[in-house]
Each structure stands twice: as C-alpha cells, then as structure tokens.
Write a protein that holds these residues in place. Sequence first.
Motif, PDB file in Angstrom:
ATOM      1  N   HIS A   1      13.168   7.244  -0.992  1.00 16.17           N
ATOM      2  CA  HIS A   1      13.547   8.600  -1.393  1.00 16.17           C
ATOM      3  C   HIS A   1      13.370   8.836  -2.890  1.00 16.17           C
ATOM      4  CE1 HIS A   1      16.549  12.023  -0.124  1.00 16.17           C
ATOM      5  NE2 HIS A   1      15.564  12.489  -0.851  1.00 16.17           N
ATOM      6  N   ASN A   2      13.230   7.749  -3.655  1.00 17.25           N
ATOM      7  CA  ASN A   2      13.046   7.857  -5.098  1.00 17.25           C
ATOM      8  C   ASN A   2      12.380   6.579  -5.592  1.00 17.25           C
ATOM      9  OD1 ASN A   2      15.233   5.882  -5.625  1.00 17.25           O
ATOM     10  ND2 ASN A   2      16.546   7.519  -4.837  1.00 17.25           N
ATOM     11  N   ALA A   3      12.258   6.461  -6.891  1.00 15.19           N
ATOM     12  CA  ALA A   3      11.617   5.279  -7.473  1.00 15.19           C
ATOM     13  C   ALA A   3      12.622   4.399  -8.210  1.00 15.19           C
ATOM     14  CB  ALA A   3      10.500   5.712  -8.425  1.00 15.19           C
TER      15      ALA A   3
ATOM     16  N   GLY B   1       6.341   6.047   3.524  1.00 13.68           N
ATOM     17  CA  GLY B   1       6.187   7.140   2.573  1.00 13.68           C
ATOM     18  C   GLY B   1       6.882   6.841   1.257  1.00 13.68           C
ATOM     19  N   GLN B   2       6.475   7.549   0.227  1.00 15.87           N
ATOM     20  CA  GLN B   2       7.111   7.428  -1.090  1.00 15.87           C
ATOM     21  C   GLN B   2       7.409   8.814  -1.631  1.00 15.87           C
ATOM     22  OE1 GLN B   2       7.765   4.380  -3.178  1.00 15.87           O
ATOM     23  NE2 GLN B   2       9.072   6.009  -4.001  1.00 15.87           N
ATOM     24  N   SER B   3       8.668   9.052  -1.972  1.00 17.43           N
ATOM     25  CA  SER B   3       9.073  10.267  -2.667  1.00 17.43           C
ATOM     26  C   SER B   3       9.458   9.875  -4.081  1.00 17.43           C
ATOM     27  CB  SER B   3      10.256  10.926  -1.956  1.00 17.43           C
ATOM     28  OG  SER B   3      10.711  12.065  -2.651  1.00 17.43           O
ATOM     29  N   ALA B   4       9.183  10.744  -5.034  1.00 12.53           N
ATOM     30  CA  ALA B   4       9.565  10.493  -6.425  1.00 12.53           C
ATOM     31  C   ALA B   4       9.581  11.825  -7.160  1.00 12.53           C
ATOM     32  CB  ALA B   4       8.622   9.495  -7.097  1.00 12.53           C
ATOM     33  N   TYR B   5      10.017  11.775  -8.423  1.00 13.06           N
ATOM     34  CA  TYR B   5      10.269  13.009  -9.158  1.00 13.06           C
ATOM     35  C   TYR B   5       9.474  13.111 -10.450  1.00 13.06           C
ATOM     36  CZ  TYR B   5      13.799  13.114  -5.614  1.00 13.06           C
ATOM     37  OH  TYR B   5      14.419  13.095  -4.394  1.00 13.06           O
TER      38      TYR B   5
ATOM     39  N   PHE C   1       5.532   7.713  -9.628  1.00 11.81           N
ATOM     40  CA  PHE C   1       4.570   7.466  -8.548  1.00 11.81           C
ATOM     41  C   PHE C   1       3.555   6.395  -8.953  1.00 11.81           C
ATOM     42  CE2 PHE C   1       5.699  11.718  -6.696  1.00 11.81           C
ATOM     43  CZ  PHE C   1       5.932  11.298  -5.397  1.00 11.81           C
ATOM     44  N   MET C   2       3.005   6.526 -10.147  1.00 12.40           N
ATOM     45  CA  MET C   2       1.985   5.580 -10.594  1.00 12.40           C
ATOM     46  C   MET C   2       2.558   4.167 -10.759  1.00 12.40           C
ATOM     47  SD  MET C   2      -0.800   7.287 -10.613  1.00 12.40           S
ATOM     48  CE  MET C   2      -0.078   8.232  -9.235  1.00 12.40           C
ATOM     49  N   ARG C   3       3.843   4.068 -11.068  1.00 10.96           N
ATOM     50  CA  ARG C   3       4.464   2.763 -11.268  1.00 10.96           C
ATOM     51  C   ARG C   3       4.711   2.028  -9.951  1.00 10.96           C
ATOM     52  NH1 ARG C   3       9.366   4.027 -12.271  1.00 10.96           N
ATOM     53  NH2 ARG C   3      10.512   2.660 -10.858  1.00 10.96           N
ATOM     54  N   VAL C   4       5.204   2.766  -8.950  1.00 11.31           N
ATOM     55  CA  VAL C   4       5.649   2.077  -7.734  1.00 11.31           C
ATOM     56  C   VAL C   4       4.632   2.077  -6.598  1.00 11.31           C
ATOM     57  CG1 VAL C   4       8.056   2.564  -8.322  1.00 11.31           C
ATOM     58  CG2 VAL C   4       6.852   4.073  -6.715  1.00 11.31           C
ATOM     59  N   CYS C   5       3.731   3.049  -6.551  1.00 14.43           N
ATOM     60  CA  CYS C   5       2.809   3.142  -5.415  1.00 14.43           C
ATOM     61  C   CYS C   5       1.892   1.926  -5.249  1.00 14.43           C
ATOM     62  CB  CYS C   5       1.978   4.424  -5.496  1.00 14.43           C
ATOM     63  SG  CYS C   5       2.897   5.899  -4.972  1.00 14.43           S
TER      64      CYS C   5
ATOM     65  N   VAL D   1       1.851   8.354   2.753  1.00 11.14           N
ATOM     66  CA  VAL D   1       2.270   9.748   2.559  1.00 11.14           C
ATOM     67  C   VAL D   1       3.158   9.819   1.317  1.00 11.14           C
ATOM     68  CG1 VAL D   1       3.492  11.734   3.546  1.00 11.14           C
ATOM     69  CG2 VAL D   1       2.217  10.209   5.055  1.00 11.14           C
ATOM     70  N   LEU D   2       2.925  10.832   0.491  1.00 11.51           N
ATOM     71  CA  LEU D   2       3.790  11.110  -0.654  1.00 11.51           C
ATOM     72  C   LEU D   2       4.595  12.369  -0.371  1.00 11.51           C
ATOM     73  CD1 LEU D   2       1.278  10.727  -3.657  1.00 11.51           C
ATOM     74  CD2 LEU D   2       2.569   8.931  -2.483  1.00 11.51           C
ATOM     75  N   GLN D   3       5.817  12.407  -0.890  1.00 10.16           N
ATOM     76  CA  GLN D   3       6.598  13.646  -0.820  1.00 10.16           C
ATOM     77  C   GLN D   3       7.071  13.991  -2.221  1.00 10.16           C
ATOM     78  OE1 GLN D   3      10.733  15.352   1.094  1.00 10.16           O
ATOM     79  NE2 GLN D   3       9.371  14.202   2.441  1.00 10.16           N
ATOM     80  N   PHE D   4       6.864  15.268  -2.603  1.00  4.65           N
ATOM     81  CA  PHE D   4       7.292  15.687  -3.934  1.00  4.65           C
ATOM     82  C   PHE D   4       7.527  17.194  -3.971  1.00  4.65           C
ATOM     83  CE2 PHE D   4       2.679  15.402  -3.735  1.00  4.65           C
ATOM     84  CZ  PHE D   4       2.198  16.530  -4.368  1.00  4.65           C
ATOM     85  N   HIS D   5       8.207  17.610  -5.046  1.00  8.16           N
ATOM     86  CA  HIS D   5       8.585  19.013  -5.221  1.00  8.16           C
ATOM     87  C   HIS D   5       7.396  19.804  -5.745  1.00  8.16           C
ATOM     88  CE1 HIS D   5      10.569  22.371  -7.514  1.00  8.16           C
ATOM     89  NE2 HIS D   5      11.238  22.435  -6.390  1.00  8.16           N
ATOM     90  N   TYR D   6       7.115  20.933  -5.093  1.00  8.40           N
ATOM     91  CA  TYR D   6       6.028  21.770  -5.603  1.00  8.40           C
ATOM     92  C   TYR D   6       6.149  23.186  -5.061  1.00  8.40           C
ATOM     93  CZ  TYR D   6       1.671  23.443  -7.376  1.00  8.40           C
ATOM     94  OH  TYR D   6       0.749  24.166  -8.087  1.00  8.40           O
ATOM     95  N   ASN D   7       5.916  24.173  -5.951  1.00 10.79           N
ATOM     96  CA  ASN D   7       5.829  25.575  -5.539  1.00 10.79           C
ATOM     97  C   ASN D   7       5.022  26.345  -6.586  1.00 10.79           C
ATOM     98  OD1 ASN D   7       7.721  26.472  -7.665  1.00 10.79           O
ATOM     99  ND2 ASN D   7       9.300  25.487  -6.397  1.00 10.79           N
ATOM    100  N   ALA D   8       4.943  27.649  -6.417  1.00 11.99           N
ATOM    101  CA  ALA D   8       4.058  28.473  -7.245  1.00 11.99           C
ATOM    102  C   ALA D   8       4.491  28.561  -8.711  1.00 11.99           C
ATOM    103  CB  ALA D   8       3.957  29.888  -6.655  1.00 11.99           C
ATOM    104  N   PHE D   9       5.710  28.159  -9.024  1.00 14.01           N
ATOM    105  CA  PHE D   9       6.088  28.085 -10.437  1.00 14.01           C
ATOM    106  C   PHE D   9       5.335  26.963 -11.147  1.00 14.01           C
ATOM    107  CE2 PHE D   9      10.257  30.090  -9.027  1.00 14.01           C
ATOM    108  CZ  PHE D   9      10.005  31.312  -9.637  1.00 14.01           C
TER     109      PHE D   9
END
Length: 324
Positions: A130-132, A161-165, A170-174, A181-189
């Motif tokens: 769920h995190n790194a 899967g790997q989720s991170a913030y 991501f580059m450190r743990v992957c 599969v990666l999961q991360f926060h993303y939207n039009a902002f």
Amino acid sequence: MEYRVLGRSGLKVSEVSLGCWAIGGPSWRDGNPVGWSGNNDNESLAGLRRAHELGINHFDTADVYGDGHSERVIGKFLQEVPRESVIIASKVGWFKGTAPNAMQPIHIRHQLEQTLTNLGTDYLDIYYFHNANFGPNDQFLEDAAEMMRELQKEGKVRVIGQSAYSYADFMRVCPVTRPDVLQFHYNAFGNQFDQPETNLFRWAEEQNVGMVLFGPLAQGLLLDKFDPDNPPQFGEGDIRSSNQSYSRERLLEIRRKLQPIKERLGSEAQDLVRAAIQYALAKSPNACVIPGFKNARQVESNAQAAGKPLTTQEAEFIQQILRG
C-alpha cells in the motif's frame, strides 16, 4: 462498458472500476481521521450490485479501509456473484497491528489471511504493497517482496501490485518488489507523475506495467458540487475534514477554473464526471480509474462516463485551463 488490459499482468478490467475506500466508513490511524463518513452498508451493497450489472468488474479495497469493514461489505457482495466474474484487489501496509512495521513478512501473511477471510474468497487478483514504507533503511523490503512471491506461488495472490505516493519511492522499491500493476493518485489537476522528469506513465508503459489511478474526481472537487458559501462539513473519522481544498477560497478558485470547461464540454455534473474520468484514462491505454462511491446513483454516474473518450484537443484544453 469498455475494458482494458493492465499491461503484462494480463488482467482485463473495466476502464471505470470502483474504489471501495468510502464504503469502509469512518476510521482513524494514529489519532488522525483516515476514513469517510456518511456511508450505509445497504447502500454500499446496492452500489456493488449495480456496478456488476453495468459491467464494472474490478473492485479495489484495503485492509485499512474501515479496519476491514470495506472488505467485509465486499465479502457479502461476493456471495452473490460468480467469483471469476470479478477482479478483487486489496492492500497491506498501513495497518501494522502489533508488528514493528506493517511490511514485516509474517504480518503480511497474517493480513492476507484476514483479508481473504473478510472477503470470503481464497485468492486475491491483485495484492498491493500500500506504500513504500519498508522500515528504517528498507530493512523489510527484500523479505517482504519474497513473502509476496511466496503467496503468489501458493495461489493466494495472482498479481503483485505496488502503490506509492512519490516517483522516487516507486523507483526505489519497484526493482525489488517487481510489481505488474502500479496504483497511484492522479486527476486533471495533475501532479508529479505526469511531469517530464518524474513521468510514471512513461516509465510504466516502457515496462508494460498496468496502472490503476485513484482520485480521478479529486474527491468531488472536479465536479463543482460544493457551495463555496456553505463549505461541506464532514463527520468524525473523515479524511476530508482536514483538507484545505474544501475552504471557501479554494472552492471559489476551482469554480472559476471549471467555468470554461463547462462552457466547452457541458455544464451538468455528469459532463464534468465524464471530463474528469476520461482525462485520466487518456494518459495511458494500460490504465484504469477507480473513482469512489457510496451508493448506486454514484456508481451509475461513474459508469456512464465510460466509452466516451475526450479528443486530444479537449484533453489539452482541460490541462491548459486547470494548470495554465
């Protein structure tokens, strides 16, 4: 409903899937609110059933969402549908119990067994870190990754899967966790994940890794649904209660920015749902979105945005307006 394959995982998921954080209800971690208020289990179940009817097949939860409550609600839903008709994802990493760190390998195994019990299933389609946070100096990183691969060999986890913030995390743990599969926060902002030096979309596509994007509606902020003169009040245990984006000033700023988008793409709430969801989906064919929900009406609204992509010019317009 349109479907996408999450890269090399081979998992075929609805482009609009569902995040199940909000149906976990209020919760706290280390004294801080990390849940959602205003949920109702009967409405949550009705939403899950409606999603299945509409072709949504991918449901994302975590052990920490309501301290297992989200998983248990989904477990009731899974009693009603064929298990093979759905993709179920959960996560480990924020709830450590009595372990020194939530990524201690024996704790990961324990949490998976509890998650499977909560869900009433004998396997997960995706199990995320769920995190790194793998402890000081990543002391649990290699052993945690090995435990995940062991659970995969046992057939209890199909895809890791790997989720991170952050991009750096991501580059450190992957390289060690080797997620499909990666999961991360993303939207039009927008955020760091679409910037030239930290473009996670580009990196994931080069690796043929699937992407699951949470927060595509920015917790409702992209829908102009809140009155700046009467900012929303959130109940105890609701993570939004400490978010300054719901202040009068920020809501007014967002409303001003959304106005030209409404003029071009439509002024109804559903037009904005479609714009937000399709903007995120346009970032990669290997990505799906997991907007949250609390009831069947919200599920229908999310699902209605599927299969209606933006043109390149429309996506560029949204980006220019919101970040210009």
